[in-house]
Design a protein around this motif. Structure first.
Motif, PDB file in Angstrom:
ATOM      1  N   THR A 131       0.813  -1.211   0.000  1.00 51.31           N
ATOM      2  CA  THR A 131       0.000   0.000   0.000  1.00 51.31           C
ATOM      3  C   THR A 131       0.844   1.258   0.000  1.00 51.31           C
ATOM      4  O   THR A 131       0.557   2.215  -0.727  1.00 51.31           O
ATOM      5  CB  THR A 131      -0.947  -0.004   1.213  1.00 51.31           C
ATOM      6  OG1 THR A 131      -1.783  -1.160   1.150  1.00 51.31           O
ATOM      7  CG2 THR A 131      -1.828   1.242   1.212  1.00 51.31           C
ATOM      8  N   ARG A 151      -5.842   4.485   0.223  1.00 49.97           N
ATOM      9  CA  ARG A 151      -7.120   3.795   0.002  1.00 49.97           C
ATOM     10  C   ARG A 151      -7.238   3.377  -1.457  1.00 49.97           C
ATOM     11  O   ARG A 151      -7.715   2.272  -1.752  1.00 49.97           O
ATOM     12  CB  ARG A 151      -8.277   4.719   0.384  1.00 49.97           C
ATOM     13  CG  ARG A 151      -9.649   4.060   0.361  1.00 49.97           C
ATOM     14  CD  ARG A 151      -9.763   3.007   1.431  1.00 49.97           C
ATOM     15  NE  ARG A 151     -11.143   2.624   1.652  1.00 49.97           N
ATOM     16  CZ  ARG A 151     -11.523   1.608   2.407  1.00 49.97           C
ATOM     17  NH1 ARG A 151     -10.586   0.877   3.019  1.00 49.97           N
ATOM     18  NH2 ARG A 151     -12.795   1.319   2.580  1.00 49.97           N
ATOM     19  N   ALA A 152      -6.817   4.252  -2.367  1.00 49.33           N
ATOM     20  CA  ALA A 152      -6.840   3.905  -3.787  1.00 49.33           C
ATOM     21  C   ALA A 152      -5.944   2.697  -4.049  1.00 49.33           C
ATOM     22  O   ALA A 152      -6.300   1.792  -4.819  1.00 49.33           O
ATOM     23  CB  ALA A 152      -6.384   5.101  -4.622  1.00 49.33           C
ATOM     24  N   GLN A 154      -5.266   0.316  -1.973  1.00 51.16           N
ATOM     25  CA  GLN A 154      -5.969  -0.860  -1.449  1.00 51.16           C
ATOM     26  C   GLN A 154      -6.996  -1.361  -2.460  1.00 51.16           C
ATOM     27  O   GLN A 154      -7.124  -2.570  -2.683  1.00 51.16           O
ATOM     28  CB  GLN A 154      -6.646  -0.509  -0.131  1.00 51.16           C
ATOM     29  CG  GLN A 154      -7.375  -1.695   0.507  1.00 51.16           C
ATOM     30  CD  GLN A 154      -8.167  -1.277   1.745  1.00 51.16           C
ATOM     31  OE1 GLN A 154      -8.311  -0.088   2.027  1.00 51.16           O
ATOM     32  NE2 GLN A 154      -8.665  -2.254   2.470  1.00 51.16           N
ATOM     33  N   VAL A 155      -7.725  -0.449  -3.071  1.00 52.93           N
ATOM     34  CA  VAL A 155      -8.742  -0.830  -4.056  1.00 52.93           C
ATOM     35  C   VAL A 155      -8.098  -1.502  -5.266  1.00 52.93           C
ATOM     36  O   VAL A 155      -8.572  -2.533  -5.759  1.00 52.93           O
ATOM     37  CB  VAL A 155      -9.558   0.411  -4.490  1.00 52.93           C
ATOM     38  CG1 VAL A 155     -10.451   0.085  -5.687  1.00 52.93           C
ATOM     39  CG2 VAL A 155     -10.402   0.916  -3.328  1.00 52.93           C
ATOM     40  N   ILE A 159      -8.962  -5.415  -6.280  1.00 51.17           N
ATOM     41  CA  ILE A 159      -9.619  -5.779  -7.538  1.00 51.17           C
ATOM     42  C   ILE A 159      -8.693  -6.623  -8.402  1.00 51.17           C
ATOM     43  O   ILE A 159      -9.121  -7.620  -9.014  1.00 51.17           O
ATOM     44  CB  ILE A 159     -10.076  -4.518  -8.281  1.00 51.17           C
ATOM     45  CG1 ILE A 159     -11.186  -3.818  -7.481  1.00 51.17           C
ATOM     46  CG2 ILE A 159     -10.571  -4.857  -9.690  1.00 51.17           C
ATOM     47  CD1 ILE A 159     -11.670  -2.519  -8.086  1.00 51.17           C
ATOM     48  N   ILE A 183     -11.495   0.120 -12.120  1.00 53.84           N
ATOM     49  CA  ILE A 183     -10.938   0.818 -10.964  1.00 53.84           C
ATOM     50  C   ILE A 183     -11.182   2.323 -11.065  1.00 53.84           C
ATOM     51  O   ILE A 183     -11.576   2.972 -10.097  1.00 53.84           O
ATOM     52  CB  ILE A 183      -9.430   0.525 -10.842  1.00 53.84           C
ATOM     53  CG1 ILE A 183      -9.208  -0.933 -10.419  1.00 53.84           C
ATOM     54  CG2 ILE A 183      -8.757   1.478  -9.851  1.00 53.84           C
ATOM     55  CD1 ILE A 183      -7.773  -1.396 -10.571  1.00 53.84           C
TER      56      ILE A 183
END
Length: 202
Positions: A131, A151-152, A154-155, A159, A183
């Protein structure tokens, strides 16, 4: 080049070089045969005498554990992520990160599935923290992000991971462009640009 010539060359290698050669040779065989791979198949692929395997590793299981440890080692992957240029356009940068992650996740899970492995080998450090690395890569685009870079990141990882594991995605495979679009824009597409309100009548 004949097998005898390869064997002669292999004998001149150091133990470490011979071990690295065997790990490279056994990995695709493990994907194809799993633990049923034979030392004869490994030796033929590496172009060495079968006994060389036991002098380098002691047993087939020890060689398999070494191959798994190399594939699960997160540091080479971290280095490739760090090499993604933060100054790339956001779309290109996310696509590059997705491609790296899909390549790693797909190979690792295919290998674990072929070997019937539930978790990493004993003693392997499973704390893979990507991260912070991805957050630094995304930081130049902070004003375009609706969430913090961490946070981005993590996404993106979540995915890419789900799309790389067949029993998780449970359907047709995704390519890098599809995942990148998902995304960045979700399932409704890029938001429409705001319309300019008509000027009031004078």
């Amino acid at each position: 080049m004949g097998v005898a010539e390869k064997q002669g060359r292999a004998r001149s290698l150091s133990v470490e070089d011979r071990q690295a050669m065997l790990i490279d040779a056994v990995t695709p065989l493990l994907l194809e045969h799993g633990r049923a791979v034979t030392t004869k198949q490994i030796a033929e692929c590496a172009g060495i005498a079968e006994g060389t395997i036991f002098r380098a590793f002691g047993s087939k299981d020890e060689l398999i554990r070494a191959a798994m440890a190399k594939q699960l080692d997160p540091e080479p992957f971290r280095a490739r992520l760090r090499a993604v240029d933060p100054e790339l356009p956001l779309e290109d940068k996310v696509r590059a990160i997705v491609a790296l992650m899909r390549g790693r996740f797909t190979k690792v899970f295919a290998l674990m599935s072929a070997l019937g492995t539930i978790g990493p080998p004993p003693g392997h450090d499973s704390r893979h923290e990507f991260t912070e690395i991805l957050g630094r890569a995304l930081a130049p685009d902070l004003e375009r992000l609706r969430v913090e870079p961490a946070r981005a990141a993590q996404v993106i990882r979540m995915i890419a991971l789900a799309a790389s594991v067949p029993h998780v995605r449970n359907g047709p495979a995704f390519d890098d462009d599809e995942i990148t679009s998902l995304i960045l824009h979700g399932i409704i597409g890029a938001p429409a640009p705001p319309t300019t309100a008509p000027a009031p009548p004078t």
